[in-house]
Design an enzyme around this catalytic site. Structure first.
Site, PDB file in Angstrom:
ATOM      1  N   HIS A 103      45.186  32.672  37.844  1.00 54.77           N
ATOM      2  CA  HIS A 103      45.567  33.944  38.458  1.00 54.77           C
ATOM      3  C   HIS A 103      44.640  35.078  37.989  1.00 54.77           C
ATOM      4  O   HIS A 103      44.046  35.786  38.808  1.00 54.77           O
ATOM      5  CB  HIS A 103      47.029  34.256  38.094  1.00 54.77           C
ATOM      6  CG  HIS A 103      47.555  35.531  38.664  1.00 54.77           C
ATOM      7  ND1 HIS A 103      48.347  35.570  39.794  1.00 54.77           N
ATOM      8  CD2 HIS A 103      47.403  36.819  38.290  1.00 54.77           C
ATOM      9  CE1 HIS A 103      48.654  36.826  40.065  1.00 54.77           C
ATOM     10  NE2 HIS A 103      48.092  37.607  39.169  1.00 54.77           N
ATOM     11  N   GLU A 104      44.522  35.222  36.688  1.00 52.21           N
ATOM     12  CA  GLU A 104      43.706  36.326  36.164  1.00 52.21           C
ATOM     13  C   GLU A 104      42.227  36.120  36.504  1.00 52.21           C
ATOM     14  O   GLU A 104      41.495  37.089  36.729  1.00 52.21           O
ATOM     15  CB  GLU A 104      43.901  36.488  34.653  1.00 52.21           C
ATOM     16  CG  GLU A 104      45.346  36.770  34.220  1.00 52.21           C
ATOM     17  CD  GLU A 104      46.004  37.945  34.943  1.00 52.21           C
ATOM     18  OE1 GLU A 104      45.285  38.865  35.366  1.00 52.21           O
ATOM     19  OE2 GLU A 104      47.246  37.926  35.093  1.00 52.21           O
ATOM     20  N   HIS A 118      41.572  37.688  39.830  1.00 49.86           N
ATOM     21  CA  HIS A 118      41.326  39.138  39.717  1.00 49.86           C
ATOM     22  C   HIS A 118      39.895  39.387  39.221  1.00 49.86           C
ATOM     23  O   HIS A 118      39.200  40.283  39.699  1.00 49.86           O
ATOM     24  CB  HIS A 118      42.293  39.765  38.705  1.00 49.86           C
ATOM     25  CG  HIS A 118      43.695  39.972  39.214  1.00 49.86           C
ATOM     26  ND1 HIS A 118      43.976  40.750  40.311  1.00 49.86           N
ATOM     27  CD2 HIS A 118      44.896  39.523  38.766  1.00 49.86           C
ATOM     28  CE1 HIS A 118      45.295  40.767  40.513  1.00 49.86           C
ATOM     29  NE2 HIS A 118      45.879  40.025  39.596  1.00 49.86           N
ATOM     30  N   GLU A 124      45.612  41.621  44.330  1.00 50.66           N
ATOM     31  CA  GLU A 124      46.572  40.532  44.139  1.00 50.66           C
ATOM     32  C   GLU A 124      46.302  39.391  45.119  1.00 50.66           C
ATOM     33  O   GLU A 124      46.602  38.234  44.836  1.00 50.66           O
ATOM     34  CB  GLU A 124      47.996  41.090  44.292  1.00 50.66           C
ATOM     35  CG  GLU A 124      49.093  40.219  43.709  1.00 50.66           C
ATOM     36  CD  GLU A 124      49.063  40.070  42.179  1.00 50.66           C
ATOM     37  OE1 GLU A 124      48.325  40.828  41.508  1.00 50.66           O
ATOM     38  OE2 GLU A 124      49.750  39.179  41.665  1.00 50.66           O
TER      39      GLU A 124
HETATM   40 ZN    ZN Z   1      47.967  39.723  39.407  1.00 50.03          ZN
END
Ligand code: ZN
Length: 535
Positions: A298-299, A302, A328
């Site tokens: 997830h990170e 980003h 996101e």
């Molecule tokens: Zn996030």
């Protein structure tokens, strides 16, 4: 008089070399008057603000990774000092004057040129920043710190009564903040605008209502089936191997460790100090393989966005993601659409089994794939699966609007929470700890403008992915070979490189050929979970 002139990279570079220190020397005033000099002065001022903000971000990263507890008090003060100086420098009248003087120059440049984009985005930020008086900000930050502190004690104690008056004040401050931006249609608009520029309460509410109408029956259909068995994820998984595996995957994604690093923290996040230094954090649970792995993916999503911004934007307000929803969309795409796909695990599961032969040697791919995609009625948003997650977000979004409108009182939150969870998810929290006290957001000084970004991100992740695979139908096969170059390349080309050049609505239209739509997302969920649950 203003002259139309194209500022080449070379002339910009020349001006920069006149003033490498980034401060404003009298020389600027001597050459003042020319458009180049004004534009260079604006950039120098913005770079200084950016440097202060980046220094503060580095202090924040350290605060949540390596700082010993004894540093907490001074660190809070140090960050507040940097934030104040950055705000003062940014809201300086001279910045407004430069922006005014540069208006004709901006108009003379192509909309997506560096110069026009920089001036436009700086003007947008400046206009917002000067509307909020400094004493109000001080009051807001002071209240936010006290509120967060109270929440850290109230949640474990299941004590809503203590934070109720604090939330009342947060609501009051959020309303007062909105009042600094008169002319809105809905009182939540200025708050939403701050993180998802171009979106309004009314349009998000309609979008979410339509999505919810489709999601609730889907959740009901899935949860009527026998639940997936995810016990294989809850064995003992040593941290070092988890970490090595996750980092191997994100390197394959294209995360550049020469321009980033991963460290441990309690609540994972991505942070950036420059385009050349984009860091991620994660956490590991030795008894839950999914926790650390998917947090890393997830990170990294980003971070891929921030590492992919045009390097020429360094030090300017253009050098970051354009909205919380688009940001996101990238974390959710790399975490879920890619990282929880069957193709991804076709490639990586044998490698994972080789790392953890005792734990996974006898677990087949299909069982593992079902385990990482288990759908269940759950109480906690951050632990929710892809399908139910949005229902948690919409509950919060609707309550925020209702509180800001005055149609819901803070004291009614616990009961309303209970009812809505029951009707949307078929499960209700036994106490406030796992209900209204579970998220930090409302206890960080603001009610409104934050939660919508999570669901907008999910919606956009599917819309972008659909557009990428329409242009490159081979992407799913590449993912099944552990190759991500075509997808990453499409995202860089159509999204990442632009930074804040385009607003989210503009970017979505350009990248996908249509305005924001939840249809691709529903299609994605239906295809994936119908197959998984035999619907
Ligand atoms: Zn996030």
């Amino acid at each position: 008089m203003h002259r139309k002139r194209y500022l080449s990279k070379r002339s910009l570079y020349k001006h920069q070399s006149l003033c490498v220190c980034g401060t404003l020397s009298p020389r600027h005033k001597e050459i003042g008057g020319s458009v180049e000099a004004q534009f260079e002065e604006l950039q120098a001022r913005l770079r200084e603000v950016n440097d202060l903000e980046s220094a503060s971000a580095l202090l924040g990263w350290d605060q949540t990774t390596y700082m010993p507890p004894g540093g907490a008090e001074a660190r809070g003060r140090q960050m507040a000092t940097l934030a104040r100086i950055a705000h003062e420098k940014f809201t300086d009248d001279a910045v407004g004057k430069l922006l005014d003087e540069l208006k004709p120059f901006e108009a003379s440049q192509p909309y997506d040129s560096f110069a026009a984009s920089l001036i436009r985005v700086a003007r947008h930020d400046y206009d917002r920043a000067i509307k909020v008086p400094a004493p109000f900000l001080t009051e807001l930050y002071t209240h936010a710190a006290a509120s967060y502190d109270a929440w850290t004690r109230a949640r474990p104690a299941n004590d809503f009564a203590t934070v109720e008056p604090i939330l009342e004040k947060t609501l009051d401050l959020s309303r007062r903040y909105a009042e600094f931006f008169p002319g809105y249609t809905h009182i939540a608009d200025p708050l939403i605008d701050a993180s998802d520029y171009g979106m309004q309460a009314a349009s998000v509410r309609t979008l979410f209502r339509n999505l919810r109408d489709q999601l609730v029956p889907l959740v009901q259909a899935i949860t009527a089936q026998p639940p997936a068995d995810d016990s294989c994820l809850q064995l003992h998984y040593p941290e070092d191997q988890q970490r090595a595996f996750g980092e191997m995957v994100i390197k394959r994604y294209g995360y550049d460790f020469e321009r980033g690093r991963q460290d441990k923290t309690h609540h994972p996040f991505m942070t950036k100090f420059s385009i050349g230094d984009v860091r991620i954090t994660t956490r590991f649970n030795e008894h839950d393989l999914g926790d650390g792995l998917f947090s890393t993916l997830h990170e990294a999503g980003h971070a891929l966005y921030e590492q992919g911004v045009n390097p020429a934007f360094e030090g300017t307000p253009l050098a970051s993601g354009t909205s919380s929803g688009v940001h996101e969309s990238q974390s959710r795409m790399w975490e879920n659409i890619v990282g929880r796909s069957r193709g991804f695990w076709q490639h990586f599961y044998p490698q994972l089994q080789a790392v953890f032969p005792q734990q996974l040697g006898n677990v087949d791919l299909d069982t593992f794939y079902r385990a990482v995609n288990k759908v269940q009625r759950s109480l906690i948003r951050v632990d929710a699966d892809e399908v139910t997650y949005n229902l948690h977000v919409m509950l919060r979004f609707d309550f925020e609007l209702a509180m800001l409108e005055g149609s819901m009182r803070v004291r009614d939150l616990p009961d309303a929470w209970h009812e809505r969870m029951e009707s949307d998810l078929g499960v209700a929290p036994p106490d406030n700890r796992d209900g209204v006290l579970q998220d930090v957001h409302w206890y960080s000084g603001q009610i409104g403008g934050v939660f919508q970004g999570y669901t907008l991100g999910n919606i956009l992740s599917a819309q972008f992915y659909e557009a990428a695979t329409r242009a490159n139908p081979g992407i799913p096969n590449e993912i099944a070979r552990g190759e991500f170059g075509t997808l990453h390349g499409w995202l860089k080309e159509n999204i990442y490189q632009y930074g804040r050049t385009f607003t989210a609505p503009e970017l979505v239209e350009r990248a996908t050929g249509s305005p924001l739509s939840f249809e691709p997302y529903i299609r994605y969920l239906r295809n994936k979970f119908s197959e998984l649950y035999g619907l």
